[in-house]
Write a protein that holds these residues in place. Sequence first.
Motif, mmCIF file in Angstrom:
data_model
loop_
_atom_site.group_PDB
_atom_site.id
_atom_site.type_symbol
_atom_site.label_atom_id
_atom_site.label_comp_id
_atom_site.label_asym_id
_atom_site.label_seq_id
_atom_site.Cartn_x
_atom_site.Cartn_y
_atom_site.Cartn_z
ATOM 1 N N LYS A 1 -8.950 7.822 6.404
ATOM 2 C CA LYS A 1 -7.894 7.224 5.599
ATOM 3 C C LYS A 1 -6.632 6.931 6.403
ATOM 4 N N SER A 2 -6.644 7.180 7.706
ATOM 5 C CA SER A 2 -5.435 7.075 8.524
ATOM 6 C C SER A 2 -5.557 5.921 9.509
ATOM 7 N N LEU A 3 -4.395 5.376 9.837
ATOM 8 C CA LEU A 3 -4.339 4.345 10.886
ATOM 9 C C LEU A 3 -3.135 4.611 11.784
ATOM 10 N N PHE A 4 -3.211 4.065 13.005
ATOM 11 C CA PHE A 4 -2.131 4.176 13.976
ATOM 12 C C PHE A 4 -1.436 2.813 14.074
ATOM 13 N N SER B 1 6.252 4.620 16.779
ATOM 14 C CA SER B 1 4.872 4.584 16.309
ATOM 15 C C SER B 1 4.733 5.516 15.107
ATOM 16 N N PHE B 2 3.711 5.236 14.265
ATOM 17 C CA PHE B 2 3.465 6.011 13.048
ATOM 18 C C PHE B 2 1.963 6.229 12.911
ATOM 19 N N VAL B 3 1.613 7.366 12.279
ATOM 20 C CA VAL B 3 0.254 7.606 11.784
ATOM 21 C C VAL B 3 0.384 7.678 10.273
ATOM 22 N N LEU B 4 -0.204 6.686 9.569
ATOM 23 C CA LEU B 4 -0.061 6.549 8.123
ATOM 24 C C LEU B 4 -1.366 6.922 7.450
ATOM 25 N N VAL B 5 -1.251 7.687 6.354
ATOM 26 C CA VAL B 5 -2.415 8.120 5.578
ATOM 27 C C VAL B 5 -2.398 7.351 4.257
ATOM 28 N N PHE B 6 -3.511 6.633 3.957
ATOM 29 C CA PHE B 6 -3.626 5.846 2.735
ATOM 30 C C PHE B 6 -4.275 6.689 1.629
ATOM 31 N N GLU B 7 -4.300 6.098 0.442
ATOM 32 C CA GLU B 7 -4.896 6.795 -0.694
ATOM 33 C C GLU B 7 -6.419 6.775 -0.626
ATOM 34 N N PHE C 1 0.858 -1.187 0.000
ATOM 35 C CA PHE C 1 0.000 0.000 0.000
ATOM 36 C C PHE C 1 0.893 1.237 0.000
ATOM 37 N N SER C 2 0.476 2.233 -0.764
ATOM 38 C CA SER C 2 1.190 3.513 -0.778
ATOM 39 C C SER C 2 0.627 4.388 0.329
ATOM 40 N N VAL C 3 1.523 4.882 1.188
ATOM 41 C CA VAL C 3 1.096 5.666 2.341
ATOM 42 C C VAL C 3 1.993 6.888 2.480
ATOM 43 N N VAL C 4 1.497 7.835 3.277
ATOM 44 C CA VAL C 4 2.261 9.040 3.637
ATOM 45 C C VAL C 4 2.300 9.100 5.156
ATOM 46 N N ILE C 5 3.488 9.352 5.702
ATOM 47 C CA ILE C 5 3.646 9.424 7.151
ATOM 48 C C ILE C 5 3.149 10.781 7.632
ATOM 49 N N SER C 6 2.097 10.779 8.449
ATOM 50 C CA SER C 6 1.550 12.016 8.994
ATOM 51 C C SER C 6 2.226 12.360 10.329
ATOM 52 N N GLN C 7 2.390 11.366 11.190
ATOM 53 C CA GLN C 7 3.045 11.568 12.483
ATOM 54 C C GLN C 7 4.005 10.410 12.725
ATOM 55 N N MET C 8 5.054 10.718 13.473
ATOM 56 C CA MET C 8 6.043 9.705 13.850
ATOM 57 C C MET C 8 6.413 9.940 15.303
ATOM 58 N N ASN C 9 6.148 8.914 16.140
ATOM 59 C CA ASN C 9 6.407 8.999 17.591
ATOM 60 C C ASN C 9 5.662 10.166 18.230
ATOM 61 N N GLY C 10 4.409 10.428 17.763
ATOM 62 C CA GLY C 10 3.572 11.459 18.351
ATOM 63 C C GLY C 10 3.837 12.858 17.848
#
Length: 497
Positions: free
Chosen positions: A445-448, A456-462, A385-394
């Motif tokens: 579109k996001s998951l933790f 930890s990461f917050v990833l945003v999907f298409e 899956f193509s994702v974009v990192i929205s948050q990393m370690n909070g």
Amino acid sequence: MTRVSPEVVDETQIQAVLSVSADVSFVSNKFPKYKLGPDNQIIDEATMHSKGPPLKDVVAQETEQLSDQHKRLSVRDLASKFDKNLSAATKLSNEAKLRDVASLEGHVLLKKLRDALEYLRGRVAGRNKEDVEKAISMVEALAVKLTQNEGELIQEKFEVKRLANFLKQASEDGKKLVNQERSFACAEIESAKAVVRRIGEALDEQERVSLNSGKQEMEEMVEEIQQARRIRLLHHPCKVMDMEHELRALRLQIQEKSAFSVKLQQELTLKKWVEENKLSLYSLEGSGSLGSILRLKPCSEDAMELSKCSIQWYRLSSQCSRRELISGANKSVYALEPYDVGRILQVDVISIGQKSTVTTTCHVQPAVGLETYVETLSRKSDSEFSVVISQMNGRNYSSHSVHLLRVGKMRMKLSKGWITKARDAYSSTSMQLCGFRGGGNLAAKSLFWQSRKGQSFVLVFESERERNAAIVLARRYALDCNVVLAGPDDQASLYLL
């Protein structure tokens, strides 16, 4: 000087020899043969032509063979071997005694022979005197040789005596061991006989009981067959079958009544919550299906602004018997995730000591086509899956470059090109996975994902479908590894209901 003729010398020597040998007994019937070796050493020809090894060597060889084979011989064989070696040692001791007597006789013989030769040396002259002196030197050499042989004989006698004592003690120990083993064997035989006797008695008793029970069962079976025949002849229906049909019908009715009762209870609960929602100061907006977002909005002028209120979302069980706190879901917006399908959601709004509860009017519905999409992806070894990192370690992640999330059957991996951001197996005890609960327009579109403790990461999907498919696949693969992937502070046991 008196001249001595050769005839006189020979007669004197014969008389001297006869006088010396009158009180001496030899082991053999002839005088031993000696000859001079190098440096005037006396060599016994009889020892050079001896027939076979001596008895001592034979005993030593048998003792060595016995010690090598003691692990393979029985106790009785060891005892017989020790007895044979003991008799051989006794025979060797007797032979040593005979050698002592022969040695003593040899000393006496040599002493008398030397005295005779000394006597002859005083009465002869010339060449005969030289021969006598040579004979005297030979006799002295023989005496020295005899003394050496006596020393060796004493040493051999000591060793033979020690060997005889050892073999005698070993023979006694062997006999004791034989007696002990015999007593043990007798005790075991008696014990085995007693066990066999008890087993025979038990088998006889069991046979008698089986015969009696067999007869009783046969009589009961005959009676049942006769009863069945009577029922068949009278053309009466089987009462047992009727009772079974009645019981099956009652069970079906009870199940239907129970399901209908649960359904009515849920409808009553939902109607009650709908009435409460009408009286509530807030309401929920959203389609109520997976992939959508529920928004909390005030519906009265008396409602306080949501930014000044404390908000907490809850997930109810399928039977609405208990509710579970959704950790981190404290915003006015909540994105539904796969665990919410078939559940009722509630949200508590607390402001100035007042609590207002808003409940969804129906169960969360599954997304259309998601199950087919997940089954298609599960046929592959890895799903990408193509994702974009929205948050990393909070913290917000500055770069908005596209990364690749691989969901495999054993692990998950986040990478960009050749650079790996995170890669961990489902067996990790600290791994967590859930929908993003922090609100925002991209929450659906996001998951933790917490790969390990401290990362930890917050990833945003298409799209919402890819996000939900990734969550379902990861949780399915983790469950195959006996691991339940849940969100922070979630009760994993509720997900298995």
